[in-house]
Design a protein around this motif. Structure first.
Motif, PDB file in Angstrom:
ATOM      1  N   UNK B  70     -49.881   7.224   9.141  1.00 24.32           N
ATOM      2  CA  UNK B  70     -49.154   8.495   9.288  1.00 24.32           C
ATOM      3  C   UNK B  70     -47.805   8.464   8.576  1.00 24.32           C
ATOM      4  N   UNK B  71     -47.278   9.654   8.302  1.00 29.87           N
ATOM      5  CA  UNK B  71     -46.078   9.756   7.463  1.00 29.87           C
ATOM      6  C   UNK B  71     -44.851   9.112   8.090  1.00 29.87           C
ATOM      7  N   UNK B  72     -44.732   9.192   9.401  1.00 32.05           N
ATOM      8  CA  UNK B  72     -43.539   8.644  10.070  1.00 32.05           C
ATOM      9  C   UNK B  72     -43.481   7.131   9.879  1.00 32.05           C
ATOM     10  N   UNK B  73     -44.616   6.467  10.121  1.00 36.42           N
ATOM     11  CA  UNK B  73     -44.651   5.019   9.949  1.00 36.42           C
ATOM     12  C   UNK B  73     -44.458   4.615   8.486  1.00 36.42           C
ATOM     13  N   UNK B  74     -45.122   5.349   7.594  1.00 36.80           N
ATOM     14  CA  UNK B  74     -45.019   5.015   6.173  1.00 36.80           C
ATOM     15  C   UNK B  74     -43.578   5.125   5.699  1.00 36.80           C
ATOM     16  N   UNK B  75     -42.903   6.191   6.141  1.00 40.88           N
ATOM     17  CA  UNK B  75     -41.532   6.411   5.727  1.00 40.88           C
ATOM     18  C   UNK B  75     -40.633   5.266   6.215  1.00 40.88           C
ATOM     19  N   UNK B  76     -40.826   4.874   7.475  1.00 43.99           N
ATOM     20  CA  UNK B  76     -40.014   3.785   8.030  1.00 43.99           C
ATOM     21  C   UNK B  76     -40.252   2.490   7.256  1.00 43.99           C
ATOM     22  N   UNK B  77     -41.517   2.260   6.918  1.00 43.68           N
ATOM     23  CA  UNK B  77     -41.865   1.047   6.173  1.00 43.68           C
ATOM     24  C   UNK B  77     -41.266   1.086   4.769  1.00 43.68           C
TER      25      UNK B  77
END
Lengths: 219, 241
Positions: B70-77
């Motif tokens: 998901x976008x939230x996790x990808x962004x944090x990573x």
């Protein structure tokens, strides 16, 4: 019997040309908005939105504009909505233009190399941030020449609205011919006026293509 | 504790399994070279670490940020790992300076003034502060790649992934990019690089990972890996067998 001078003919044709220009502008601007919405839906992650966009685009690309005009004009009055010719003409042309521009623009978005998406993804940008700052600015540059080129098609397509009684250049030509019995002169002038509208557009499309030098921007 | 923890990662393209259970822990400040034949899965592994490819099994954690679709996790990573590509992938419609400024402004909401200061510092770091207003197509390949490095650095990542970053360069331009990377390594940046520059790997890296058919086939300090390869495949790769 009344006699008509050439000036009478030309003057009346030019009066009707205003409506051709106005209808073209409405179709082009409205169609641009419709196309942008369809484009975003077509390239979105949402399956339902993608399907709806494809259905719209294929429906309007896959049927003659004439049928679309008839359906908007006669179809809507069948269900009790009284649609004046100008409204039916505007609606049909907006949706028709939108369907074609959406596909032209989608091609431009897809022409942006995958590396641009990957680089902006790696910089933690979201889909809309990528579109807004990386992909669309580049796609726009590619899109200008074909979009201006397509506007020529829109101008010529307005001629079809004469069939449902919208008085623009073509309808006016028929009416003037019926009064003057000089079809060759009248339609000849009408053709010249269409050409005068379309030629600068296609010429500027060519110029823009060279100026933006799309294929080989490297110096 | 390791900065990057890769655990039992498996990745399939259709029926073709390209990563067959990868385990790799990278400590902060470590410089790692990944070598191997084409098709051994080394680029895919790198692209999995920042989520450009999805993984089918296993887990990847970078400084507490878990890889998820998901976008939230990808962004944090992706805020923690930067990536540099073989083909540079600069944004051609923006100047070098703007390329570096864009993501801090858009993603981190940094003001234009701050972003510009940061961009000038980062471009100076790669020796290109005088090219702030140049467009990518006015720069040489080596300069473009250095701008790409500056662009990644401006996001202040904890680690950098380098995917064959000198492979598209003319031979005489390779060194200017490697010098920049060497300097980063010396300053303590964590680096994971897929590379064919064996000399550079030997001189700069702390560990060398040899990948073969989707597995980590051999791993160790460059001295061991280069001087006394244990497996036949690695010896063949070096052309020694």
């Amino acid at each position: 019997m009344t006699t008509f001078t050439t000036w009478d003919i030309v003057r009346n044709l030019l009066l009707a040309t205003q409506w051709t220009i106005l209808l073209s502008l409405v179709a082009f601007v409205g169609g641009g908005v419709a196309a942008l919405l369809a484009l975003l839906a077509r390239t979105s992650q949402n399956r339902a939105a993608r399907r709806l966009a494809v259905f719209y685009i294929e429906l309007f690309q896959g049927t003659p504009l004439l049928m679309q005009l008839f359906l908007f004009f006669f179809g809507l009055s069948l269900v009790g909505v009284n649609v004046p010719p100008w409204l039916a003409a505007a609606l049909a042309l907006i949706l028709w233009t939108g369907a074609f521009l959406a596909e032209i623009w989608r091609g431009c978005v897809e022409a942006i190399p995958r590396g641009q998406w990957e680089a902006s993804s790696s910089l933690a940008m979201s889909y809309f941030e990528q579109m807004r700052h990386v992909v669309l600015p580049q796609a726009l540059r590619i899109a200008v020449p074909p979009t201006v080129g397509f506007s020529v098609q829109v101008v010529k397509a307005t001629a079809l609205t004469s069939i449902i009684g919208f008085v623009e250049l073509s309808k006016a030509s028929t009416m003037i011919t019926n009064a003057t019995f000089q079809p060759f002169v009248v339609y000849g002038f009408a053709a010249l006026i269409y050409f005068a509208l379309c030629w600068p557009l296609s010429k500027s499309s060519q110029l823009l293509e060279r100026k933006l030098n799309v294929a080989h921007r490297n110096h | 504790m390791s900065l990057i923890a890769i655990t039992e990662v498996r990745k399939r393209f259709g029926t073709n399994e390209v990563l067959k259970g990868i385990n790799l822990d990278v400590a902060a400040g470590e410089v790692i070279a990944i070598i191997g034949k084409s098709g051994s899965g080394k680029s895919t592994l790198l692209r999995c670490i920042n989520g450009l490819e999805t993984i089918d099994e296993g887990s990847i954690v970078v400084a507490g940020a878990q890889l998820a679709a998901d976008e939230v996790h990808l962004r944090a990573l992706r805020l923690k790992v930067g990536m540099i590509f073989q083909g540079f992938n600069l944004f051609p419609h923006l100047t070098a300076g703007r390329n570096v400024m864009l993501s801090p402004m858009v993603v981190k909401k940094v003001s234009a003034k701050e972003a510009e200061e940061e961009a000038r510092v980062r471009l100076a770091q790669v020796g290109l502060d005088h090219k702030f207003d140049a467009y990518p197509d006015q720069l040489s390949g080596g300069q473009q790649q250095r701008v790409a490095i500056a662009r990644a650095l401006a996001m202040r990542p904890l680690a950098l992934l380098c995917d064959e970053i000198t492979s598209a360069l003319d031979p005489e331009l390779v060194n200017e990019v490697l010098q920049v990377v060497g300097k980063l390594a010396a300053e303590g940046m964590t680096l994971l690089m897929v590379t064919h520059e064996m000399r550079f790997a030997r001189e700069v890296c702390d560990r060398v990972v040899f990948m073969h058919q989707g597995r980590v086939h051999e791993i160790g300090p460059p001295g061991d890996v280069f001087e006394s390869p244990k497996t036949l495949e690695l010896r063949q790769f070096f052309g020694m067998a």
